[in-house]
Motif scaffolding. Structure first.
Motif, PDB file in Angstrom:
ATOM      1  N   HIS A  93      -7.415 -13.983 -16.847  1.00 55.76           N
ATOM      2  CA  HIS A  93      -8.668 -14.095 -17.586  1.00 55.76           C
ATOM      3  C   HIS A  93      -9.750 -13.302 -16.873  1.00 55.76           C
ATOM      4  O   HIS A  93     -10.897 -13.692 -16.835  1.00 55.76           O
ATOM      5  N   SER A  94      -9.354 -12.185 -16.277  1.00 58.32           N
ATOM      6  CA  SER A  94     -10.313 -11.384 -15.520  1.00 58.32           C
ATOM      7  C   SER A  94     -11.108 -10.514 -16.479  1.00 58.32           C
ATOM      8  O   SER A  94     -10.638 -10.182 -17.559  1.00 58.32           O
ATOM      9  N   PRO A  95     -12.322 -10.137 -16.046  1.00 56.21           N
ATOM     10  CA  PRO A  95     -13.092  -9.186 -16.860  1.00 56.21           C
ATOM     11  C   PRO A  95     -12.332  -7.864 -17.027  1.00 56.21           C
ATOM     12  O   PRO A  95     -12.520  -7.174 -18.020  1.00 56.21           O
ATOM     13  N   LEU A  96     -11.470  -7.530 -16.060  1.00 56.05           N
ATOM     14  CA  LEU A  96     -10.684  -6.292 -16.183  1.00 56.05           C
ATOM     15  C   LEU A  96      -9.249  -6.553 -15.728  1.00 56.05           C
ATOM     16  O   LEU A  96      -9.029  -7.145 -14.669  1.00 56.05           O
ATOM     17  N   VAL A  97      -8.296  -6.117 -16.534  1.00 64.45           N
ATOM     18  CA  VAL A  97      -6.882  -6.214 -16.161  1.00 64.45           C
ATOM     19  C   VAL A  97      -6.312  -4.797 -16.055  1.00 64.45           C
ATOM     20  O   VAL A  97      -6.363  -4.023 -17.018  1.00 64.45           O
ATOM     21  N   VAL A  98      -5.831  -4.436 -14.861  1.00 66.71           N
ATOM     22  CA  VAL A  98      -5.133  -3.163 -14.656  1.00 66.71           C
ATOM     23  C   VAL A  98      -3.847  -3.526 -13.915  1.00 66.71           C
ATOM     24  O   VAL A  98      -3.886  -3.877 -12.728  1.00 66.71           O
ATOM     25  N   MET A  99      -2.739  -3.492 -14.619  1.00 66.21           N
ATOM     26  CA  MET A  99      -1.510  -4.012 -14.026  1.00 66.21           C
ATOM     27  C   MET A  99      -1.057  -3.170 -12.845  1.00 66.21           C
ATOM     28  O   MET A  99      -1.097  -1.940 -12.881  1.00 66.21           O
ATOM     29  N   ASP A 100      -0.641  -3.840 -11.779  1.00 63.56           N
ATOM     30  CA  ASP A 100      -0.152  -3.167 -10.573  1.00 63.56           C
ATOM     31  C   ASP A 100       1.154  -2.434 -10.906  1.00 63.56           C
ATOM     32  O   ASP A 100       2.088  -3.052 -11.415  1.00 63.56           O
ATOM     33  N   PRO A 101       1.231  -1.126 -10.609  1.00 62.90           N
ATOM     34  CA  PRO A 101       2.425  -0.359 -11.012  1.00 62.90           C
ATOM     35  C   PRO A 101       3.683  -0.783 -10.248  1.00 62.90           C
ATOM     36  O   PRO A 101       4.786  -0.474 -10.692  1.00 62.90           O
ATOM     37  N   VAL A 102       3.517  -1.475  -9.114  1.00 67.17           N
ATOM     38  CA  VAL A 102       4.709  -1.877  -8.356  1.00 67.17           C
ATOM     39  C   VAL A 102       4.964  -3.378  -8.445  1.00 67.17           C
ATOM     40  O   VAL A 102       5.895  -3.887  -7.828  1.00 67.17           O
ATOM     41  N   ASP A 103       4.141  -4.103  -9.208  1.00 70.59           N
ATOM     42  CA  ASP A 103       4.332  -5.556  -9.337  1.00 70.59           C
ATOM     43  C   ASP A 103       3.662  -5.993 -10.634  1.00 70.59           C
ATOM     44  O   ASP A 103       2.456  -6.232 -10.685  1.00 70.59           O
ATOM     45  N   ASP A 104       4.494  -6.092 -11.689  1.00 71.80           N
ATOM     46  CA  ASP A 104       3.866  -6.316 -12.994  1.00 71.80           C
ATOM     47  C   ASP A 104       3.426  -7.766 -13.212  1.00 71.80           C
ATOM     48  O   ASP A 104       3.045  -8.146 -14.304  1.00 71.80           O
ATOM     49  N   THR A 105       3.455  -8.602 -12.149  1.00 66.93           N
ATOM     50  CA  THR A 105       2.848  -9.929 -12.254  1.00 66.93           C
ATOM     51  C   THR A 105       1.442  -9.909 -11.655  1.00 66.93           C
ATOM     52  O   THR A 105       0.771 -10.939 -11.586  1.00 66.93           O
ATOM     53  N   ARG A 106       0.993  -8.738 -11.183  1.00 71.22           N
ATOM     54  CA  ARG A 106      -0.257  -8.701 -10.419  1.00 71.22           C
ATOM     55  C   ARG A 106      -1.304  -7.847 -11.131  1.00 71.22           C
ATOM     56  O   ARG A 106      -0.996  -6.760 -11.628  1.00 71.22           O
ATOM     57  N   THR A 143       0.813  -1.214   0.000  1.00 70.40           N
ATOM     58  CA  THR A 143       0.000   0.000   0.000  1.00 70.40           C
ATOM     59  C   THR A 143       0.851   1.272   0.000  1.00 70.40           C
ATOM     60  O   THR A 143       0.549   2.240  -0.705  1.00 70.40           O
ATOM     61  N   VAL A 144       1.902   1.271   0.787  1.00 71.65           N
ATOM     62  CA  VAL A 144       2.747   2.469   0.871  1.00 71.65           C
ATOM     63  C   VAL A 144       3.411   2.740  -0.474  1.00 71.65           C
ATOM     64  O   VAL A 144       3.515   3.888  -0.920  1.00 71.65           O
ATOM     65  N   LEU A 145       3.820   1.665  -1.151  1.00 67.90           N
ATOM     66  CA  LEU A 145       4.422   1.812  -2.482  1.00 67.90           C
ATOM     67  C   LEU A 145       3.429   2.348  -3.499  1.00 67.90           C
ATOM     68  O   LEU A 145       3.756   3.211  -4.319  1.00 67.90           O
ATOM     69  N   HIS A 146       2.211   1.825  -3.453  1.00 65.20           N
ATOM     70  CA  HIS A 146       1.155   2.314  -4.348  1.00 65.20           C
ATOM     71  C   HIS A 146       0.964   3.816  -4.154  1.00 65.20           C
ATOM     72  O   HIS A 146       0.854   4.576  -5.106  1.00 65.20           O
ATOM     73  N   ASP A 147       0.906   4.204  -2.873  1.00 65.00           N
ATOM     74  CA  ASP A 147       0.673   5.606  -2.542  1.00 65.00           C
ATOM     75  C   ASP A 147       1.810   6.478  -3.075  1.00 65.00           C
ATOM     76  O   ASP A 147       1.568   7.542  -3.668  1.00 65.00           O
ATOM     77  N   LYS A 148       3.045   6.007  -2.887  1.00 57.22           N
ATOM     78  CA  LYS A 148       4.210   6.747  -3.395  1.00 57.22           C
ATOM     79  C   LYS A 148       4.114   6.911  -4.908  1.00 57.22           C
ATOM     80  O   LYS A 148       4.346   7.996  -5.447  1.00 57.22           O
ATOM     81  N   TYR A 149       3.809   5.807  -5.572  1.00 65.01           N
ATOM     82  CA  TYR A 149       3.718   5.847  -7.037  1.00 65.01           C
ATOM     83  C   TYR A 149       2.692   6.889  -7.470  1.00 65.01           C
ATOM     84  O   TYR A 149       2.967   7.739  -8.324  1.00 65.01           O
TER      85      TYR A 149
END
Lengths: 442, 442
Positions: B219-232, B136-142
């Motif tokens: 295979h999700s209805p929506l894919v939005v790649m995590d900016p701090v973990d591109d496998t997520r 969460t802290v990384l997301h916030d920083k990004y």
């Protein structure tokens, strides 16, 4: 153990019955020959049918007819055959009536025995038939050439068994085994027990003999090749359901043979009024009987029954099953689980991604018939709307209004009446038949 | 035409709201720093969340929290992180309570503003997370590194639109768009109108950006790649149904934009008591609330709802749809078309040719539950038997008895109560929600 000898004697005509039929036959043939001679009609009487072959049953199981064909030469004109054939028939049967099923003939009674006088064309094996009934005389000849007294006994056992199983009779409404097919089966399989073993041990479509299975692309539940025309399946009229019934009866007989398998043609009355608190709803739809023979009316009545049944199923009334009776009226009985449906009806719309999704939302958002929604379930639009037809009687009436129910029934739509048979005495027999439906009933 | 500038000002927090949140934040951080220093705790507070990024909404649309993470070094022991983290939280929030969703934290109020104090481990991009919340802290920083004042306005428009469409919130019961996902979408697509255009014009599964579609086998209805973990996939929680809802709302907005698309979060009350003569039957099944957070209870309650719904469907009660409310109790609302089923139930047996056909006949011929038959339909055996469960209430009770309804709900089965909500005032809100179900409602 079961004593088949005793059964044979119980299912065969009595001495008195045989004598009476012989007398009537002799009387009719004698008069017919005199008439033909006197009027210079170039035709020959041929006595056909099970009573002439001694393969008929005791009267209490099935009454016997006397069938006399009047065989005209192949170069006779159709209008002469009809004119002279019917005239001869009326001479022999002064109170007889003309009948037209596929073919004109005269039907009447002599000394209480039903007699048919049927004009036809001569035909030899391999020749083309000219009228619909020409093959009958050939069939009769063939059977008389192969039948022995032992085979006659086996045939009588088999016919009584078929009647008891509810599958005897090739009329359209029955879709069962004709006399010809029953006799051919025994001729080919040799005995009643052989036939029962055969049917009890086979699955899927059946041919007699087995090697005929699938010949000429027949895909019938039963193939019995016509002895005078090897391109024809004599058993084409037998329905899948009747084959299933016969197989089941044969298996039950093999497992636990008893005389009751020959004498179940009478249905036991059911006290359905007191026994019938099934929580369901009954309707009898009554239409006047068109002036046509059963074989013409039955397919229309059956289609009508199916149309109503399917309509009620689609509309949500959950029909249980149905019955038909064709007597002085055409009666269709329907039993349903539901009588009044809720106001609200779920209506499935297009997927959200479909090009029509916007139209669906716009249409239903402003519709006065909208009750709830539109909303989304999964990837689809849904709406709950006012149901158009909630009441069983309304639904039946509407179905009849909007659907063609057959050439002869359609003009009588206006006279349709609907009854709750629980409240009307005169449908007791129909209800009794319906409620006591068992393994041998259609 | 719609004036988006005016909408931005209506959906943004008021000056007073902003000031108040800043005061509470400063107060909490000040106290927290003092406490950490005094107690020699090696951790650093990090203020995160939409209120700290100025992407939160006006209070009337959605109340804002203050989220403060306490970042511990990666070599801290988990028990110390928990012990000191919770102690610090209780110091700042004397009346706060400990919560355990996936992770322990302290939740309380300062000056009427909800404050969360959440211990976590330090984490850099590319590093493995140690506790569930470290990212969460990384997301916030990004986000803070990329947000501009223009993007903040677009985010606020988009969030208000999502709330109005009923698809905002990533809690299990909602399965919608989290704050993170909403902000990432706007960062990547540049604007509210860009996002709306994007969703309105796409079919099937969606990725933002398009090139990410199907990455890593999502295979999700929506894919939005995590900016701090591109496998997520940061949008893995979004359900098919919520994607469908958002697409539909975007299409409706594009066709006919109006301010109402941002302010429909309040449902209009429906006079369902007088409007609801739907001819259907309602039941509310009430179970005491287990002492667990919504995210734990909701999946069980939802499974329970589905189990009952499917059971009633199989049993023939024709359920229409259902609702859930989790408050002081777990409430499951079911609407059905039928309340009492007929005594008779059709039971389909094996095909006549099946080896079981004889057993079926023997079993049912002698069964006291037999009402009619066995008879043959097509090539199958059928029987009509006594229905075991005819009454809706009995059926629900029986379903609950025989089925596991979830780890935390099972022990409370005994306390289950059933109500007809039409006769009880306290279910009016649940019924109102249910009856007014529309395009943006689950």
């Amino acid at each position: 153990m079961i004593d088949l000898y005793s059964v044979v004697s119980r299912v065969s005509p009595t001495k008195e019955e045989e004598d009476r039929i012989r007398e009537v036959t002799d009387l009719a043939v004698g008069r017919l020959n005199a008439y033909l001679r006197e009027n210079n009609i170039n035709a020959v009487p041929a006595v056909v049918g099970s009573s002439s072959r001694n393969t008929n049953l005791v009267h209490s199981l099935r009454s016997s007819d006397v069938d006399i064909f009047l065989v005209f030469p192949r170069d006779a004109r159709m209008e002469d055959l009809k004119k002279f054939g019917l005239a001869a028939g009326h001479h022999i049967l002064p109170e007889g009536v003309e009948k037209y099923a596929e073919h004109p003939y005269v039907n009447g009674f002599i000394n209480g025995i039903k007699v048919d006088i049927v004009p036809c064309y001569a035909m030899d094996k391999g020749e083309r038939k000219i009228s619909a009934v020409d093959r009958t005389v050939l069939h009769d000849k063939y059977l008389k050439s192969v039948l022995t007294d032992d085979l006659r006994k086996e045939i009588r056992l088999f016919k009584a068994f078929l009647i008891s199983a509810g599958v005897y009779g090739s009329e359209v409404s029955k879709a069962g085994f004709s006399g010809l097919v029953s006799e051919l089966i025994i001729v080919r399989l040799g005995s009643f027990l052989g036939a029962v073993q055969y049917f009890s041990s086979r699955r899927g479509n059946i041919a007699i003999p087995e090697s005929d299975k699938g010949i000429h692309g027949f895909h019938s539940p039963l193939v019995v090749m016509d002895p005078v025309d090897d391109t024809r399946n004599a058993a084409a009229a037998v329905s899948t359901e009747n084959m299933a019934r016969l197989k089941m009866q044969c298996r039950l007989f093999v497992k636990n043979p008893s005389e009751s398998f020959f004498f179940r043609n009478k249905r036991e009355p059911v006290d359905w009024r007191s026994a019938s608190d099934r929580g369901t709803h009954f309707r009898v739809i009554e239409i006047p009987r068109p002036d046509e023979v059963d074989d013409v009316i039955y397919p229309q009545a059956n289609r009508f029954r199916n149309v109503v049944f399917d309509y009620l199923e689609r509309a949500g009334f959950l029909p249980v099953s149905s019955g038909i009776e064709i007597g002085n009226e055409v009666l269709v009985l329907i039993e349903t689980e539901r009588k009044l449906l809720p106001l609200v009806e779920r209506h499935t719309g297009p997927p959200v991604d479909s090009p029509n999704s916007m139209d669906f939302i716009e249409k239903w958002t402003s519709s006065p018939d909208r009750l709830r929604g539109p909303y989304i379930e999964g990837d689809r639009l849904m709406v709950e709307r006012v149901r158009a037809l909630r009441d069983l009687d309304e639904a039946i009436i509407n179905c009849v209004k909007v659907t063609g129910i057959g050439k002869h029934l359609d003009p009588l739509k206006e006279d349709l009446k609907m009854h709750d048979p629980v409240k009307v005495m005169r449908f007791d027999e129909l209800m009794n038949q319906y409620m006591s439906r068992g393994i041998m009933d259609s």
